[in-house]
Design an enzyme around this catalytic site. Sequence first.
Site, PDB file in Angstrom:
ATOM      1  N   ASP A 145     -21.001 -30.537 -11.786  1.00 28.99           N
ATOM      2  CA  ASP A 145     -21.842 -31.781 -12.088  1.00 28.99           C
ATOM      3  C   ASP A 145     -22.586 -33.035 -11.634  1.00 28.99           C
ATOM      4  OD1 ASP A 145     -19.903 -33.374 -11.103  1.00 28.99           O
ATOM      5  OD2 ASP A 145     -18.608 -34.809 -12.327  1.00 28.99           O
ATOM      6  N   SER A 185     -13.084 -31.990  -9.320  1.00 32.06           N
ATOM      7  CA  SER A 185     -14.246 -31.907  -9.580  1.00 32.06           C
ATOM      8  C   SER A 185     -14.861 -31.818  -8.983  1.00 32.06           C
ATOM      9  CB  SER A 185     -14.436 -33.813  -9.627  1.00 32.06           C
ATOM     10  OG  SER A 185     -16.677 -33.277  -9.878  1.00 32.06           O
TER      11      SER A 185
END
Length: 480
Positions: free
Chosen positions: A262, A89
């Site tokens: 995200d 991420s």
Amino acid sequence: MTLFGTAGIRGPVEEITPSLALSVAQAAGEPGATFVVGRDGRETGPALAAAVEAGLESAGADVYRLGQVPTPALAFASQGRRGVMLTASHNPPADNGIKLFADGVEYDREAERKIEDRLADGTSPAVADWDEWGRSAELEILDQYRDAVIDFVRGRFVDSGDEISSPGPLAGLSIAVDCGNGMASLATPQVLERLGADVVAVNATVDGHFVARESKPTPETLTEFTDFLAGSERSPASEQRGATAARADQFDLGLAHDGDADRLVVLGPDGDVIHEDTILAVVAAHYTEMSDADDPVVVTTPNASARIDERVREAGGRVERVRLGALHEGIARERAEGGPDTEIVFAAEPWKHIHTAFGGWIDGVASAAVVAALIADAGDTATLRDPVTERPYRKVSVDCPDDAKTDAMAALESDLPDAFPDAAVDTDYGVRLEFEDASWILVRPSGTEPYVRLYAESDAVDELVAEAREVIKSAVAASR
């Protein structure tokens, strides 16, 4: 054995090795199962993906290889089957991670613990018989995913029955998108353009070294993008998309993503970052207002602002909280406990949103499109955020050794209410105090560092923080 944190397995590549990836995949796989496997742009991704594929197939599962995709695209592809995403991420480029999905939703604690238990006690499935090994194939999912996001947003914001001829809900909107050399490069600019916006994509080349900026988008890492939005010269790293893209001094808003797309950060036309809880409150109120349910529910986390509760209540809904990193568990809990009139309309923690009418996963690309459509509908960012009461906010770290955290937090469950007797108290996820004027504080232990975290929001935030910090320091001192 504890492998999984709040966002899957994550750490430096010296720990997240092909050997670990192989073992996790063998523990997750089984004969007859089908998995999709994707990865972000990190340098270590291809080797880890190969190990995951080998582990799943040798356990008897079939595998579809997606290649480089945003995490929400992998989650989208995992509907009706299971998925493995290789991503750290927003972590630095020397990190990587493993995140598992089932039917579009992240593995819950029970599923993660089953894998940990299998690896710890040696009950990980043996290699399947030679004629039961799974097969693999490539699967192109990006076009389907982008189409799905576009259809979802058009369905909410376009009234025209002829979607093909409609100019789109973002027509006339000029947007700059900082993709951060991450996977948003493959989705967000394309989706926004097809929804009608004029888009300039910055740092829109996938690069596992994150050469333009740190992967985590924050006010500190977005300074060049902020200058760009405010009218400075266009960066050499920028990439313009669309023949009618706006000049640098004419953007209506800016959007910025992390490495796997995200997370979403929203910036105004002046380049200032709009507080993440304000964005959360705006989107939550929209979904609540649009719901036909008698009991619309928004799920969020203990560190989220009371401004969310205010806007959701005004829109006719209620807010429920769940621990950080467990939005999917909160959704499942509220659906199980709610009655026939209950609908989970939205779930989010700061920076990360689940659009429940679209899917059960955190999706920064969908968030970019929805937020842009709300801004287009309002006319500008200032009008959109005007109904939200934005009080001063602070986040403070108080030193606390790891071995003192449990005792300190136990003491604070009584010490903080004693210090603030007029507050409503919630101790489900740390200690959260809420006051009648919508001020609040949250105290919780850090899961990764030797600190106790203090979050506070109030018109008198400095005084509130100072008083709460003294109570925390006393509790820590007594627990050493």
